[in-house]
Design a protein around this motif. Structure first.
Motif, mmCIF file in Angstrom:
data_model
loop_
_atom_site.group_PDB
_atom_site.id
_atom_site.type_symbol
_atom_site.label_atom_id
_atom_site.label_comp_id
_atom_site.label_asym_id
_atom_site.label_seq_id
_atom_site.Cartn_x
_atom_site.Cartn_y
_atom_site.Cartn_z
ATOM 1 N N UNK A 36 0.905 -1.087 0.102
ATOM 2 C CA UNK A 36 0.052 -0.280 0.149
ATOM 3 C C UNK A 36 0.839 1.715 0.190
ATOM 4 N N UNK A 37 2.139 1.391 0.663
ATOM 5 C CA UNK A 37 2.679 2.490 0.879
ATOM 6 C C UNK A 37 3.400 2.656 -0.976
ATOM 7 N N UNK A 38 3.095 4.375 -0.870
ATOM 8 C CA UNK A 38 3.129 4.558 -2.639
ATOM 9 C C UNK A 38 4.257 5.291 -1.912
ATOM 10 N N UNK A 39 6.215 5.390 -1.940
ATOM 11 C CA UNK A 39 6.753 6.755 -2.116
ATOM 12 C C UNK A 39 7.369 7.519 -3.417
ATOM 13 N N UNK A 40 7.435 8.608 -2.765
ATOM 14 C CA UNK A 40 7.884 9.770 -3.789
ATOM 15 C C UNK A 40 9.097 10.035 -3.393
ATOM 16 N N UNK A 41 9.829 10.932 -4.698
ATOM 17 C CA UNK A 41 11.418 11.672 -4.154
ATOM 18 C C UNK A 41 10.751 12.736 -3.907
ATOM 19 N N UNK A 42 11.595 13.891 -2.867
ATOM 20 C CA UNK A 42 11.539 15.519 -3.152
ATOM 21 C C UNK A 42 12.512 15.373 -2.390
ATOM 22 N N UNK A 43 12.777 16.872 -3.346
ATOM 23 C CA UNK A 43 14.427 17.086 -3.412
ATOM 24 C C UNK A 43 14.222 18.538 -2.932
ATOM 25 N N UNK A 44 15.094 18.914 -1.605
ATOM 26 C CA UNK A 44 14.933 20.764 -0.711
ATOM 27 C C UNK A 44 15.868 20.827 -1.231
ATOM 28 N N UNK A 45 16.177 22.058 -1.557
ATOM 29 C CA UNK A 45 17.405 23.561 -1.852
ATOM 30 C C UNK A 45 17.628 23.734 0.217
ATOM 31 N N UNK A 46 18.656 23.768 0.053
ATOM 32 C CA UNK A 46 19.172 24.234 1.661
ATOM 33 C C UNK A 46 19.565 25.658 1.520
ATOM 34 N N UNK A 47 19.684 26.375 0.286
ATOM 35 C CA UNK A 47 20.040 27.623 0.071
ATOM 36 C C UNK A 47 19.656 28.731 1.396
ATOM 37 N N UNK A 48 20.020 29.433 2.446
ATOM 38 C CA UNK A 48 20.122 30.256 3.225
ATOM 39 C C UNK A 48 18.586 29.352 4.098
ATOM 40 N N UNK A 49 18.098 28.431 4.196
ATOM 41 C CA UNK A 49 17.486 27.456 5.167
ATOM 42 C C UNK A 49 17.840 27.504 6.693
ATOM 43 N N UNK A 50 17.363 28.454 7.805
ATOM 44 C CA UNK A 50 18.188 27.219 8.696
ATOM 45 C C UNK A 50 17.868 26.375 8.973
ATOM 46 N N UNK A 51 19.160 25.934 10.054
ATOM 47 C CA UNK A 51 19.131 23.882 9.817
ATOM 48 C C UNK A 51 18.697 23.352 10.475
ATOM 49 N N UNK A 52 17.861 24.262 11.882
ATOM 50 C CA UNK A 52 16.841 23.132 12.460
ATOM 51 C C UNK A 52 15.455 23.407 11.960
ATOM 52 N N UNK B 257 23.868 21.351 0.818
ATOM 53 C CA UNK B 257 24.000 21.860 1.933
ATOM 54 C C UNK B 257 25.458 22.901 1.990
ATOM 55 N N UNK B 258 25.934 23.279 2.361
ATOM 56 C CA UNK B 258 27.045 24.159 2.481
ATOM 57 C C UNK B 258 26.125 25.662 2.490
ATOM 58 N N UNK B 259 25.496 25.249 1.956
ATOM 59 C CA UNK B 259 24.864 26.456 2.422
ATOM 60 C C UNK B 259 23.401 27.098 3.187
ATOM 61 N N UNK B 260 23.401 26.306 3.909
ATOM 62 C CA UNK B 260 22.228 26.667 5.559
ATOM 63 C C UNK B 260 23.062 26.947 6.127
ATOM 64 N N UNK B 261 22.258 27.798 6.979
ATOM 65 C CA UNK B 261 22.585 28.505 8.037
ATOM 66 C C UNK B 261 22.103 28.001 9.468
ATOM 67 N N UNK B 262 23.056 28.692 10.504
ATOM 68 C CA UNK B 262 22.858 28.388 11.831
ATOM 69 C C UNK B 262 22.712 30.215 12.360
ATOM 70 N N UNK B 263 22.071 29.530 13.280
ATOM 71 C CA UNK B 263 21.247 31.167 13.583
ATOM 72 C C UNK B 263 21.945 31.363 14.806
ATOM 73 N N UNK B 264 22.629 33.037 15.575
ATOM 74 C CA UNK B 264 22.836 32.891 16.791
ATOM 75 C C UNK B 264 24.569 32.727 16.747
#
Length: 143
Positions: free
Chosen positions: A10-26, A59-66
């Motif tokens: 029953x499980x249908x798996x999809x693929x997603x792509x996420x761009x981590x540019x300027x996104x906070x890591x958490x 992944x190298x463009x992800x942001x960390x706050x503080x």
């Protein structure tokens, strides 16, 4: 009425792509972990792996706050006396940003065999290129 338990067929798996540019890591980690667990599906079951595949690019463009870049450390113990190794996130992001993103996401999954199975559906890449074009991944926007 009986409780619905999803079967493997029953499980249908999809693929997603996420761009981590300027996104906070958490924020990136919580969204991706939720998709890996399958919480975005109506057939979510806590004791079954119903999640989708996720590809994280840039992944190298992800942001960390503080001051996390200078103060936060990734530690692991080698098993020997005096074998506590630590690296700051500033050094880690220069050396291996994929490891930093993977560590944050996997840390939000269950810490058991089911979580390890979910973590296998995660792919993290340093640049914008990835090897999964054939899977036709959907673009997932994270703010």
């Amino acid at each position: 009425m009986k409780t619905y338990i999803p079967k493997k067929d029953d499980i249908q798996r999809k693929w997603y792509v996420v761009d981590a540019t300027d996104v906070v890591l958490g924020r990136l980690s919580t969204e991706v972990a939720s998709i890996l667990r399958g919480k975005n599906k109506p057939m979510f079951t806590p004791n079954a792996d119903v999640g989708d595949y996720v590809i994280v690019i840039n992944a190298e463009k992800v942001k960390l706050t503080g001051k996390k870049l200078e103060q936060k450390e990734l530690r692991h113990y080698t098993g020997y006396a005096g074998g506590l190794k630590s690296i700051t996130y500033k050094d880690l992001m220069q050396k291996d940003p994929e490891r930093a993103v993977t560590h944050a996401i996997v840390g939000m999954l269950p810490h058991n065999s089911l979580g390890r199975q979910m973590a296998k559906k995660l792919r993290v890449y340093r640049g914008a290129d990835h090897d999964h074009i054939a899977q036709n991944p959907e673009v997932l926007e994270i703010k």
